[in-house]
Design an enzyme around this catalytic site. Sequence first.
Site, PDB file in Angstrom:
ATOM      1  N   SER A  78       0.845  -1.191   0.000  1.00  0.00           N
ATOM      2  CA  SER A  78       0.000   0.000   0.000  1.00  0.00           C
ATOM      3  C   SER A  78       0.886   1.250   0.000  1.00  0.00           C
ATOM      4  O   SER A  78       1.773   1.370  -0.838  1.00  0.00           O
ATOM      5  CB  SER A  78      -0.915  -0.092   1.219  1.00  0.00           C
ATOM      6  OG  SER A  78      -1.987   0.777   1.107  1.00  0.00           O
ATOM      7  N   TRP A  79       0.717   2.172   0.940  1.00  0.00           N
ATOM      8  CA  TRP A  79       1.658   3.294   1.037  1.00  0.00           C
ATOM      9  C   TRP A  79       3.099   2.780   1.170  1.00  0.00           C
ATOM     10  O   TRP A  79       4.036   3.422   0.683  1.00  0.00           O
ATOM     11  CB  TRP A  79       1.310   4.215   2.210  1.00  0.00           C
ATOM     12  CG  TRP A  79       2.505   5.019   2.625  1.00  0.00           C
ATOM     13  CD1 TRP A  79       3.314   4.792   3.697  1.00  0.00           C
ATOM     14  CD2 TRP A  79       3.079   6.129   1.919  1.00  0.00           C
ATOM     15  NE1 TRP A  79       4.358   5.707   3.713  1.00  0.00           N
ATOM     16  CE2 TRP A  79       4.227   6.531   2.626  1.00  0.00           C
ATOM     17  CE3 TRP A  79       2.726   6.808   0.747  1.00  0.00           C
ATOM     18  CZ2 TRP A  79       5.027   7.591   2.219  1.00  0.00           C
ATOM     19  CZ3 TRP A  79       3.527   7.869   0.336  1.00  0.00           C
ATOM     20  CH2 TRP A  79       4.656   8.254   1.071  1.00  0.00           C
TER      21      TRP A  79
ATOM     22  N   ASP B 131      -9.293  -4.939  -4.844  1.00  0.00           N
ATOM     23  CA  ASP B 131      -8.748  -3.927  -3.948  1.00  0.00           C
ATOM     24  C   ASP B 131      -9.431  -2.590  -4.258  1.00  0.00           C
ATOM     25  O   ASP B 131      -9.235  -2.012  -5.318  1.00  0.00           O
ATOM     26  CB  ASP B 131      -7.233  -3.843  -4.184  1.00  0.00           C
ATOM     27  CG  ASP B 131      -6.515  -2.916  -3.232  1.00  0.00           C
ATOM     28  OD1 ASP B 131      -7.134  -1.962  -2.746  1.00  0.00           O
ATOM     29  OD2 ASP B 131      -5.315  -3.150  -2.992  1.00  0.00           O
TER      30      ASP B 131
HETATM   31  N1  STX Z   1      -3.799   4.360   2.088  1.00  0.00           N
HETATM   32  C1  STX Z   1      -3.500   3.042   1.785  1.00  0.00           C
HETATM   33  C2  STX Z   1      -2.624   2.431   2.792  1.00  0.00           C
HETATM   34  O1  STX Z   1      -1.433   2.513   2.701  1.00  0.00           O
HETATM   35  C3  STX Z   1      -4.329   5.088   1.006  1.00  0.00           C
HETATM   36  C4  STX Z   1      -3.231   1.783   3.903  1.00  0.00           C
HETATM   37  N2  STX Z   1      -4.468   1.733   4.198  1.00  0.00           N
HETATM   38  N3  STX Z   1      -4.568   1.048   5.359  1.00  0.00           N
HETATM   39  C5  STX Z   1      -3.365   0.704   5.702  1.00  0.00           C
HETATM   40  O2  STX Z   1      -2.523   1.137   4.821  1.00  0.00           O
HETATM   41  C6  STX Z   1      -2.925  -0.079   6.899  1.00  0.00           C
HETATM   42  C7  STX Z   1      -3.913  -1.184   7.175  1.00  0.00           C
HETATM   43  C8  STX Z   1      -1.599  -0.691   6.669  1.00  0.00           C
HETATM   44  C9  STX Z   1      -2.793   0.837   8.065  1.00  0.00           C
END
Ligand code: STX
Length: 323
Positions: free
Chosen positions: A115-116, A275
């Site tokens: 993700s990030w 996703d």
């Molecule tokens: N944000 C996506 C992301 O990195 C846009 C993300 N979303 N939830 C999470 O990461 C965790 C569950 C890892 C905190």
Amino acid sequence: MRTLYPEIEPHEIGFLPVGDDQEIYWEVSGNPDGKPVVFLHGGPGGGTSPAHRRLFDPAKYRIVLFDQRGCGQSIPHASTSPDHLASNTTWHLVDDIEKLRVRLGIERWMVFGGSWGSTLGLAYAQTHPSRVTELVLRGIFTLRKIELDWFYEGGTRMIVPDLWEGFAEPVQTSPLVPDDRGHHIRAYHRLLNHPDPAVHGPAAVAWASYEASTITLLPNAELVARFAEPSYALAFARIENHYFLNGGWFDDGQLLANAGLLRGIPGAIIQGRYDLCTPAVTAWELHRAWPEASFTMVPDAGHAFDEPGILDALIEATDRFAR
Ligand code: STX
């Protein structure tokens, strides 16, 4: 189907001063003489958890986890210290990864990010390619305008109108943001940084709950409750919102345009077909731009790292690279 490795404890823990009156929490677990890997968590602002250690064979890997600026156990925490966001950007985090690598005496390491964490992993690898032995990425996110518009400006309403309504509600009802109802990231920026806890508190919980309820294929009440914990939600929402308002300090599309810098780095791209948070188009475009990496589209998964098919593919990749 592969599942998480057994629970382990870190054998080394520390706080690394990174400047700007900030210190980041780090820990090392697994085999002290093993292959080094650094885990980059999501959000930004999500922090690490003990389960993240369990993505790597502890007999083979020297496993490094750290909490990025302002979240997890790093100090100060963005829930109490929003002023420190001024020195919290993608490029500060890229420098922090290098500081941590040097502190631990590691020449080159595997970089693992979801993700990030995939965004930050790409930014780090494109800045310091000679330091990266392999790149394992999941739920690919490059922070482009089309990705932010999809998740934060109404795209997902087509699929999860009920959850979208919960996210949009503070923006559409607060008297404090009459001019920003058409731009949720901007409106949330005002609400999340308003001094009154009666304003920033509920906004943070709405922001974090929306994300927690959209990242798994099937509802996970325990995850939503964990994200809605007030101080966790406030740091998570403030940090994410700050990064997204600023486009991650990237040129739009920069990480895909510069994929050529990854040439020669072995990699794995793992993506859930369903996703909602980081939709599959970005993983597909990265696969096209970086054909040396293996590409796995899990047919029955959403975004989270512990969805069964995603976990299986991630551990397959870390096992493959450990050999
Ligand atoms: N944000 C996506 C992301 O990195 C846009 C993300 N979303 N939830 C999470 O990461 C965790 C569950 C890892 C905190």
